[in-house]
Design a protein around this motif. Structure first.
Motif, PDB file in Angstrom:
ATOM      1  N   LEU A   1      -3.265 -23.116  11.667  1.00 36.37           N
ATOM      2  CA  LEU A   1      -4.689 -22.965  11.370  1.00 36.37           C
ATOM      3  C   LEU A   1      -4.896 -22.057  10.147  1.00 36.37           C
ATOM      4  N   ILE A   2      -4.154 -20.958  10.098  1.00 38.17           N
ATOM      5  CA  ILE A   2      -4.282 -20.036   8.959  1.00 38.17           C
ATOM      6  C   ILE A   2      -3.895 -20.750   7.658  1.00 38.17           C
ATOM      7  N   LYS A   3      -2.890 -21.606   7.732  1.00 41.46           N
ATOM      8  CA  LYS A   3      -2.480 -22.381   6.553  1.00 41.46           C
ATOM      9  C   LYS A   3      -3.650 -23.233   6.051  1.00 41.46           C
ATOM     10  N   GLU A   4      -4.317 -23.917   6.993  1.00 40.98           N
ATOM     11  CA  GLU A   4      -5.441 -24.785   6.622  1.00 40.98           C
ATOM     12  C   GLU A   4      -6.626 -23.958   6.120  1.00 40.98           C
ATOM     13  N   ILE A   5      -6.875 -22.826   6.781  1.00 39.80           N
ATOM     14  CA  ILE A   5      -8.000 -21.970   6.360  1.00 39.80           C
ATOM     15  C   ILE A   5      -7.749 -21.455   4.941  1.00 39.80           C
ATOM     16  N   ALA A   6      -6.496 -21.024   4.668  1.00 40.76           N
ATOM     17  CA  ALA A   6      -6.163 -20.503   3.328  1.00 40.76           C
ATOM     18  C   ALA A   6      -6.366 -21.593   2.278  1.00 40.76           C
ATOM     19  N   LYS A   7      -5.979 -22.814   2.615  1.00 34.42           N
ATOM     20  CA  LYS A   7      -6.133 -23.943   1.679  1.00 34.42           C
ATOM     21  C   LYS A   7      -7.624 -24.177   1.385  1.00 34.42           C
TER      22      LYS A   7
ATOM     23  N   PHE B   1      -9.431 -21.540  27.347  1.00 31.43           N
ATOM     24  CA  PHE B   1      -9.554 -20.188  27.886  1.00 31.43           C
ATOM     25  C   PHE B   1      -8.358 -19.785  28.751  1.00 31.43           C
ATOM     26  N   GLY B   2      -7.755 -18.637  28.433  1.00 35.70           N
ATOM     27  CA  GLY B   2      -6.818 -17.985  29.349  1.00 35.70           C
ATOM     28  C   GLY B   2      -5.494 -18.690  29.581  1.00 35.70           C
ATOM     29  N   VAL B   3      -5.144 -19.705  28.803  1.00 38.98           N
ATOM     30  CA  VAL B   3      -3.845 -20.382  28.963  1.00 38.98           C
ATOM     31  C   VAL B   3      -3.054 -20.238  27.653  1.00 38.98           C
ATOM     32  N   PRO B   4      -1.710 -20.414  27.692  1.00 38.48           N
ATOM     33  CA  PRO B   4      -0.909 -20.163  26.486  1.00 38.48           C
ATOM     34  C   PRO B   4      -1.126 -21.175  25.362  1.00 38.48           C
ATOM     35  N   ASP B   5      -1.544 -22.412  25.706  1.00 38.52           N
ATOM     36  CA  ASP B   5      -1.641 -23.471  24.692  1.00 38.52           C
ATOM     37  C   ASP B   5      -3.078 -23.738  24.267  1.00 38.52           C
ATOM     38  N   ASN B   6      -3.203 -24.367  23.125  1.00 35.68           N
ATOM     39  CA  ASN B   6      -4.510 -24.824  22.673  1.00 35.68           C
ATOM     40  C   ASN B   6      -4.316 -26.013  21.748  1.00 35.68           C
ATOM     41  N   ALA B   7      -5.362 -26.759  21.516  1.00 35.57           N
ATOM     42  CA  ALA B   7      -5.344 -27.867  20.550  1.00 35.57           C
ATOM     43  C   ALA B   7      -6.687 -27.832  19.838  1.00 35.57           C
ATOM     44  N   ILE B   8      -6.669 -28.118  18.537  1.00 39.20           N
ATOM     45  CA  ILE B   8      -7.884 -27.918  17.754  1.00 39.20           C
ATOM     46  C   ILE B   8      -8.156 -29.096  16.832  1.00 39.20           C
ATOM     47  N   THR B   9      -9.432 -29.411  16.688  1.00 35.45           N
ATOM     48  CA  THR B   9      -9.863 -30.324  15.629  1.00 35.45           C
ATOM     49  C   THR B   9     -10.619 -29.454  14.626  1.00 35.45           C
ATOM     50  N   LEU B  10     -10.087 -29.378  13.411  1.00 38.07           N
ATOM     51  CA  LEU B  10     -10.685 -28.506  12.392  1.00 38.07           C
ATOM     52  C   LEU B  10     -11.615 -29.353  11.532  1.00 38.07           C
ATOM     53  N   ILE B  11     -12.875 -28.939  11.520  1.00 37.08           N
ATOM     54  CA  ILE B  11     -13.895 -29.784  10.873  1.00 37.08           C
ATOM     55  C   ILE B  11     -14.554 -29.026   9.722  1.00 37.08           C
TER      56      ILE B  11
ATOM     57  N   SER C   1     -12.030 -15.658  28.532  1.00 37.66           N
ATOM     58  CA  SER C   1     -11.239 -15.528  27.297  1.00 37.66           C
ATOM     59  C   SER C   1     -10.250 -14.367  27.450  1.00 37.66           C
ATOM     60  N   SER C   2      -8.964 -14.662  27.115  1.00 36.02           N
ATOM     61  CA  SER C   2      -7.918 -13.636  27.229  1.00 36.02           C
ATOM     62  C   SER C   2      -7.731 -12.873  25.930  1.00 36.02           C
ATOM     63  N   GLY C   3      -8.273 -13.425  24.836  1.00 36.47           N
ATOM     64  CA  GLY C   3      -8.077 -12.825  23.508  1.00 36.47           C
ATOM     65  C   GLY C   3      -6.866 -13.379  22.775  1.00 36.47           C
ATOM     66  N   THR C   4      -6.032 -14.186  23.473  1.00 36.83           N
ATOM     67  CA  THR C   4      -4.766 -14.637  22.871  1.00 36.83           C
ATOM     68  C   THR C   4      -4.971 -15.403  21.561  1.00 36.83           C
ATOM     69  N   MET C   5      -5.925 -16.333  21.545  1.00 34.87           N
ATOM     70  CA  MET C   5      -6.121 -17.153  20.337  1.00 34.87           C
ATOM     71  C   MET C   5      -6.512 -16.274  19.146  1.00 34.87           C
ATOM     72  N   GLY C   6      -7.419 -15.336  19.386  1.00 32.70           N
ATOM     73  CA  GLY C   6      -7.860 -14.453  18.298  1.00 32.70           C
ATOM     74  C   GLY C   6      -6.747 -13.523  17.838  1.00 32.70           C
ATOM     75  N   TYR C   7      -5.981 -12.976  18.794  1.00 32.32           N
ATOM     76  CA  TYR C   7      -4.894 -12.071  18.432  1.00 32.32           C
ATOM     77  C   TYR C   7      -3.794 -12.834  17.683  1.00 32.32           C
ATOM     78  N   ALA C   8      -3.549 -14.096  18.098  1.00 27.95           N
ATOM     79  CA  ALA C   8      -2.537 -14.911  17.414  1.00 27.95           C
ATOM     80  C   ALA C   8      -2.968 -15.187  15.978  1.00 27.95           C
ATOM     81  N   LEU C   9      -4.265 -15.437  15.786  1.00 23.71           N
ATOM     82  CA  LEU C   9      -4.756 -15.663  14.421  1.00 23.71           C
ATOM     83  C   LEU C   9      -4.638 -14.399  13.585  1.00 23.71           C
TER      84      LEU C   9
ATOM     85  N   TYR D   1       0.302 -19.202  19.288  1.00 22.72           N
ATOM     86  CA  TYR D   1       0.876 -18.537  18.110  1.00 22.72           C
ATOM     87  C   TYR D   1       1.283 -19.565  17.052  1.00 22.72           C
ATOM     88  N   GLY D   2       1.872 -20.690  17.484  1.00 19.35           N
ATOM     89  CA  GLY D   2       2.221 -21.756  16.544  1.00 19.35           C
ATOM     90  C   GLY D   2       0.961 -22.369  15.950  1.00 19.35           C
ATOM     91  N   LEU D   3      -0.019 -22.591  16.808  1.00 25.08           N
ATOM     92  CA  LEU D   3      -1.281 -23.180  16.368  1.00 25.08           C
ATOM     93  C   LEU D   3      -1.970 -22.265  15.360  1.00 25.08           C
TER      94      LEU D   3
END
Ligand code: PMT
Length: 401
Positions: free
Chosen positions: A390-396, A360-370, A214-222, A384-386
């Protein structure tokens, strides 16, 4: 209060051939000062109004000209640029470029990128007042607005041609602010959000340990996206080599036990908890005080289970809204749903790991939010776009909980 920022944003600035182009080196500066990385595409003849070398110097990138040649495509081609951008900003946007956007023309690099990108497109129109008020321009403007194009300005006043009226490009500082404003929303205004990020390091001895990619990118982007949404963010981070968002309260930790303590110390003040960290499930029972010597052919390391931070947060008496991540190599949705139920979460973001394109460790990600009764697909894009989606959906979901 939310502060406008473009931290970690990638802005693709399209400069079309109008006199206001001479202001674009300053515009690049103002956008960079808000934290964004900028690349520039010139349309045909724009270099008559601004020196490409000046734009290269302030952006730190070679400037892309209008042509789509084999040579330019072998560098960062139109599809790469379209994917790279978090936003395409056209400033100045002439009447001609507005018309070509409406028509969907792909007749040079900038217009082709605009057709190819999924990023939002913003324009800062600049033209003679008569051209601005022309019926065709106004009709193009209405079409672009209807399609969701962000429109900044124009200003009114004395023009380069000597006439007075609407059509002057906004000042660079105002364009940069307007752009930042688009990324700043109040969906989590005033909320406390805690996010864990990165790997943990479970020491075997003073120089060796068990960790992961894990590079931390996903968490830092969130964390960045939650700040943009108005939240006060506490980022509990394992060892990472990336710069945290400047307005996050960062708690640096190393091991899973340290991460657990840091989270539990502040969880009772949190409204939302997002567990993105790849926490080691096990740690060595005893870490050696000095470097382990290779005296034997075999070595057995006894491991003991780490506390499950996310599950403990979900059981806390002042339980925040809990969002987990599930990194799985197979049966992603089924395993994630199991974790949602077992750990008593509100939401879980399932992501497919193990390949080379996402996770892990790459610039992109894809998510299924359940959630208990919903499944939302957030397709592959940069983290960062993701994170913003995701934050939009979490806030909703948080508001409806
Ligand atoms: O950091 P990057 O390089 O950007 O990569 C991002 C990521 C792939 C690490 C991230 O998107 C991700 O999937 N994070 C979760 C990784 C993980 O360990 O998943 P898990 O299925 O093992 O754990 C499930 C959930 O429980 C996670 O929210 C995890 O933070 C949490 N957990 C797990 C074990 C533990 N002891 N404590 C926990 O809190």
């Amino acid at each position: 209060m939310t502060v406008n920022s473009l931290t970690n944003k990638r802005v693709l600035l399209g400069v079309s051939a109008g006199i206001a182009a001479y202001k674009t080196p300053d515009l690049v500066r103002k956008i960079s000062e808000l934290g964004a990385e900028v690349q520039v595409i010139l349309t045909k003849n724009a270099d008559q109004f601004v020196a490409p070398l000046a734009l290269q110097a302030v952006s730190g990138h070679a400037v892309h000209d209008h042509a789509m040649t084999a040579e330019s495509e072998s560098g960062m081609g139109h599809i790469d640029l379209a994917r790279w951008a978090d936003v395409v900003l056209i400033a100045p946007a002439t009447a001609n470029v507005m018309a070509r956007l409406v028509a969907g023309n792909a007749d040079e690099l900038l217009t082709t990128v605009c057709v190819a990108t999924e990023a939002p497109i913003a324009i800062a129109p600049a033209m003679n007042q008569q051209m601005w008020q022309n019926q065709a321009t106004q009709s193009n403007l209405a079409t672009l607005a209807e399609r969701g194009t962000w429109i900044f300005g124009p200003d009114a006043g004395e023009q380069a041609c000597g006439e007075v009226g609407p059509g002057r490009m906004l000042q660079p500082v105002d364009i940069a602010q307007a752009l930042a404003q688009q990324f700043t929303n109040g969906a989590l205004s005033g909320k406390n959000v805690m996010i864990t990020a990165g790997p943990t390091w479970e020491a075997l001895d003073p120089v060796r340990g068990i960790t992961n990619h894990s590079s931390g990118t996903m968490g830092y982007a969130l964390a960045q996206a939650a700040i943009e949404a108005g939240a006060k963010v506490t980022l509990v981070s394992g060892p990472c080599n990336i710069t945290p968002p400047d307005r996050a309260n960062v708690r640096k930790v190393t091991s899973a036990l340290e991460m657990h303590s840091a989270v539990m110390a502040e969880v009772n003040t949190q409204d939302i908890f997002i567990g993105v960290a790849a926490v080691a499930d096990y740690r060595p029972v005893d870490a050696a005080d000095s470097k382990i010597k290779k005296n034997n052919d075999e070595m057995i390391i006894k491991l003991v289970k780490n506390p499950d931070i996310l599950a403990d947060v979900a059981l806390h008496e002042h339980r925040p809204f809990c969002v987990g991540f599930a990194a799985e190599t197979n049966d992603v949705v089924d395993y994630a749903r199991g974790k949602l139920e077992r750990k008593k979460l509100d939401l879980i973001a399932a992501n497919h790991v193990g390949g080379t394109e996402t996770g892990f460790g790459v610039p992109d990600n894809a998510i299924t939010l359940i959630s208990a009764d919903d499944v939302i697909e957030l397709p592959k894009q940069n983290k960062y776009g993701l994170a913003r989606a995701l934050i939009k959906e979490i806030a909703k979901a948080y508001k409806n909980a």
